[in-house]
Design an enzyme around this catalytic site. Structure first.
Site, PDB file in Angstrom:
ATOM      1  N   TYR A  15      -1.202  -0.192  10.481  1.00 40.89           N
ATOM      2  CA  TYR A  15      -1.539  -0.628   9.123  1.00 40.89           C
ATOM      3  C   TYR A  15      -0.375  -0.303   8.176  1.00 40.89           C
ATOM      4  O   TYR A  15       0.113  -1.178   7.447  1.00 40.89           O
ATOM      5  CB  TYR A  15      -2.838   0.035   8.633  1.00 40.89           C
ATOM      6  CG  TYR A  15      -3.152  -0.344   7.199  1.00 40.89           C
ATOM      7  CD1 TYR A  15      -3.492  -1.640   6.868  1.00 40.89           C
ATOM      8  CD2 TYR A  15      -3.072   0.604   6.173  1.00 40.89           C
ATOM      9  CE1 TYR A  15      -3.741  -2.011   5.551  1.00 40.89           C
ATOM     10  CE2 TYR A  15      -3.329   0.247   4.854  1.00 40.89           C
ATOM     11  CZ  TYR A  15      -3.668  -1.063   4.554  1.00 40.89           C
ATOM     12  OH  TYR A  15      -3.905  -1.421   3.253  1.00 40.89           O
TER      13      TYR A  15
ATOM     14  N   SER B  72       0.860  -1.189   0.000  1.00 38.13           N
ATOM     15  CA  SER B  72       0.000   0.000   0.000  1.00 38.13           C
ATOM     16  C   SER B  72       0.894   1.236   0.000  1.00 38.13           C
ATOM     17  O   SER B  72       2.040   1.189   0.458  1.00 38.13           O
ATOM     18  CB  SER B  72      -0.862  -0.019   1.261  1.00 38.13           C
ATOM     19  OG  SER B  72      -1.310   1.272   1.617  1.00 38.13           O
TER      20      SER B  72
HETATM   21  P1  NDP Z   1     -11.637  -5.764   0.822  1.00 31.61           P
HETATM   22  O1  NDP Z   1     -12.043  -5.547   2.237  1.00 31.61           O
HETATM   23  O2  NDP Z   1     -12.607  -5.441  -0.245  1.00 31.61           O
HETATM   24  O3  NDP Z   1     -11.134  -7.269   0.630  1.00 31.61           O
HETATM   25  C1  NDP Z   1     -10.276  -7.854   1.568  1.00 31.61           C
HETATM   26  C2  NDP Z   1     -10.199  -9.358   1.349  1.00 31.61           C
HETATM   27  O4  NDP Z   1      -9.308  -9.910   2.336  1.00 31.61           O
HETATM   28  C3  NDP Z   1     -11.535 -10.030   1.491  1.00 31.61           C
HETATM   29  O5  NDP Z   1     -11.698 -10.987   0.477  1.00 31.61           O
HETATM   30  C4  NDP Z   1     -11.419 -10.742   2.841  1.00 31.61           C
HETATM   31  O6  NDP Z   1     -12.159 -11.948   2.800  1.00 31.61           O
HETATM   32  C5  NDP Z   1      -9.925 -11.045   2.915  1.00 31.61           C
HETATM   33  N1  NDP Z   1      -9.496 -11.246   4.294  1.00 31.61           N
HETATM   34  C6  NDP Z   1      -9.393 -10.327   5.284  1.00 31.61           C
HETATM   35  N2  NDP Z   1      -9.041 -10.917   6.421  1.00 31.61           N
HETATM   36  C7  NDP Z   1      -8.901 -12.258   6.146  1.00 31.61           C
HETATM   37  C8  NDP Z   1      -8.581 -13.391   6.925  1.00 31.61           C
HETATM   38  N3  NDP Z   1      -8.299 -13.297   8.241  1.00 31.61           N
HETATM   39  N4  NDP Z   1      -8.542 -14.601   6.321  1.00 31.61           N
HETATM   40  C9  NDP Z   1      -8.811 -14.717   5.006  1.00 31.61           C
HETATM   41  N5  NDP Z   1      -9.129 -13.669   4.214  1.00 31.61           N
HETATM   42  C10 NDP Z   1      -9.190 -12.456   4.795  1.00 31.61           C
HETATM   43  O7  NDP Z   1     -10.308  -4.900   0.650  1.00 31.61           O
HETATM   44  P2  NDP Z   1      -9.347  -4.622  -0.624  1.00 31.61           P
HETATM   45  O8  NDP Z   1      -9.717  -5.465  -1.772  1.00 31.61           O
HETATM   46  O9  NDP Z   1      -9.275  -3.169  -0.794  1.00 31.61           O
HETATM   47  O10 NDP Z   1      -7.965  -5.078  -0.009  1.00 31.61           O
HETATM   48  C11 NDP Z   1      -7.159  -6.110  -0.557  1.00 31.61           C
HETATM   49  C12 NDP Z   1      -5.716  -5.844  -0.164  1.00 31.61           C
HETATM   50  O11 NDP Z   1      -5.310  -4.614  -0.750  1.00 31.61           O
HETATM   51  C13 NDP Z   1      -5.491  -5.699   1.333  1.00 31.61           C
HETATM   52  O12 NDP Z   1      -4.265  -6.326   1.661  1.00 31.61           O
HETATM   53  C14 NDP Z   1      -5.408  -4.189   1.538  1.00 31.61           C
HETATM   54  O13 NDP Z   1      -4.634  -3.853   2.657  1.00 31.61           O
HETATM   55  C15 NDP Z   1      -4.742  -3.771   0.246  1.00 31.61           C
HETATM   56  N6  NDP Z   1      -4.915  -2.389  -0.161  1.00 31.61           N
HETATM   57  C16 NDP Z   1      -6.167  -1.819  -0.257  1.00 31.61           C
HETATM   58  C17 NDP Z   1      -6.285  -0.490  -0.663  1.00 31.61           C
HETATM   59  C18 NDP Z   1      -7.601   0.227  -0.715  1.00 31.61           C
HETATM   60  O14 NDP Z   1      -7.607   1.473  -0.628  1.00 31.61           O
HETATM   61  N7  NDP Z   1      -8.712  -0.460  -0.880  1.00 31.61           N
HETATM   62  C19 NDP Z   1      -5.119   0.287  -1.060  1.00 31.61           C
HETATM   63  C20 NDP Z   1      -3.866  -0.395  -0.881  1.00 31.61           C
HETATM   64  C21 NDP Z   1      -3.792  -1.681  -0.495  1.00 31.61           C
HETATM   65  P3  NDP Z   1     -13.079 -12.506   3.982  1.00 31.61           P
HETATM   66  O15 NDP Z   1     -13.603 -11.333   4.757  1.00 31.61           O
HETATM   67  O16 NDP Z   1     -14.136 -13.291   3.261  1.00 31.61           O
HETATM   68  O17 NDP Z   1     -12.160 -13.373   4.756  1.00 31.61           O
HETATM   69  C1  8X3 Z   2      -4.970   1.573   1.597  1.00 35.51           C
HETATM   70  C2  8X3 Z   2      -4.583   2.920   1.118  1.00 35.51           C
HETATM   71  O1  8X3 Z   2      -4.081   5.288   1.863  1.00 35.51           O
HETATM   72  O2  8X3 Z   2      -5.988   4.165   2.882  1.00 35.51           O
HETATM   73  O3  8X3 Z   2      -3.845   0.798   1.814  1.00 35.51           O
HETATM   74  O4  8X3 Z   2      -3.748   3.548   3.484  1.00 35.51           O
HETATM   75  S1  8X3 Z   2      -4.583   4.009   2.406  1.00 35.51           S
END
Ligand code: NDP
Ligand code: 8X3
Length: 250
Positions: A150, A137
């Site tokens: 985070y 991120s």
């Molecule tokens: P979402 O919340 O939409 O998706 C997150 C996914 O992670 C879900 O499928 C969830 O599945 C899974 N997950 C979370 N905890 C667990 C667990 N304990 N076991 C198994 N699966 C888990 O978020 P994003 O798609 O945005 O995030 C995906 C990745 O991208 C993350 O690592 C996030 O930190 C990163 N990211 C996101 C950004 C944003 O602004 N959205 C920007 C930068 C990075 P379930 O709940 O079914 O287990």
């Molecule tokens: C998610 C992007 O800027 O909310 O990783 O941390 S930010």
């Protein structure tokens, strides 16, 4: 018949769900995992079992992770690409007010589980001269209030990815850290404990990154010629930029 296999963690929502769709469309075999079994079942119902295998488990449960790997159907057992995407942010409070249990959950999910998935699948990735894509991120390199643990977990992901590249020198295995900025998924809903209004407000008018943007980025990385490695990729929406330093005066 598909020739390559990708394992996407966190496939039940956001980036992971979009990446699953992208690779299925591209003709790969996909292993899709996450905790929400009902979403995985709905996905499985739409696809042929020779192309999609789903497994529901919590990545913080090492035993369940080992079982999911051991139980892979033979056709899915050789993994060419691991997308370490499962992850979350919890809370926006400054460190001095933060909930320690939330910090622990972020470390367990974003760091400990990602390391375990990586270590357990590395022998297969090496055997196939495969690739790893880790979801970091922009919070790994830009500090913001409430980013505390985070951002720390994502800095780990970025550095771990670079260190892996060094250890994997000569194996042909590629490693990429993707560092997205603001993206509209379920991320903020999770971070705020289900506050849809807060999530809508954050993204309103900002034209954030979409899940499909990241899925296309991962697809691009995965389908480059095998002599190319994208080490890191940082991507923001045009509407987002760094905001500089702050000064407190008495
Ligand atoms: P979402 O919340 O939409 O998706 C997150 C996914 O992670 C879900 O499928 C969830 O599945 C899974 N997950 C979370 N905890 C667990 C667990 N304990 N076991 C198994 N699966 C888990 O978020 P994003 O798609 O945005 O995030 C995906 C990745 O991208 C993350 O690592 C996030 O930190 C990163 N990211 C996101 C950004 C944003 O602004 N959205 C920007 C930068 C990075 P379930 O709940 O079914 O287990
Ligand atoms: C998610 C992007 O800027 O909310 O990783 O941390 S930010």
């Amino acid at each position: 018949m598909p020739t390559k296999t990708v394992w996407i963690t966190g496939a039940t929502a956001g980036f992971g769900a979009a990446t699953t769709e992208r690779f299925l469309r591209g003709g790969w075999r996909v292993i899709a995992s996450g905790r929400r079994a009902e979403r995985l079942q709905a996905l499985a119902a739409q696809h042929d079992s020779t192309q999609l295998h789903t497994c529901a488990f919590d990545v913080r449960d090492l035993g369940a992770m080992r079982t999911a790997i051991a139980d892979l159907p033979e056709a899915f057992a050789g993994v060419d690409l691991l997308v370490n995407n499962a992850g979350l942010a919890l809370g926006t409070a400054p460190a001095q007010d933060a909930d320690l249990a939330q910090w622990q959950q972020m470390i367990d999910t974003n760091v400990t589980a990602l390391v375990a998935m990586t270590r357990l699948l590395l022998p297969r990735l090496i055997e196939r001269r495969g690739a790893l894509v880790n979801l970091s991120s922009i919070s790994s390199s830009y500090a913001y209030r409430g980013g505390n643990v985070y951002g720390g977990t994502k800095a780990f992901v970025t550095q771990f990815s670079q260190n892996l590249r060094t250890d994997l020198h000569g194996t042909g295995v590629r490693v990429t850290s993707i560092e997205p900025g603001m993206a509209e998924t379920e991320f903020t809903l999770v971070r705020t404990g289900g506050d849809q209004a807060a999530s809508d407000q954050l993204y309103a008018g900002a034209h954030p990154i979409t899940a499909s943007d990241i899925a296309e980025t991962i697809w691009w990385i995965a389908t480059l010629p095998p002599h190319l490695n994208i080490n890191r990729i940082e991507v923001m929406p045009v509407s987002q930029s760094a905001a500089g330093l702050q000064v407190h005066r008495d």
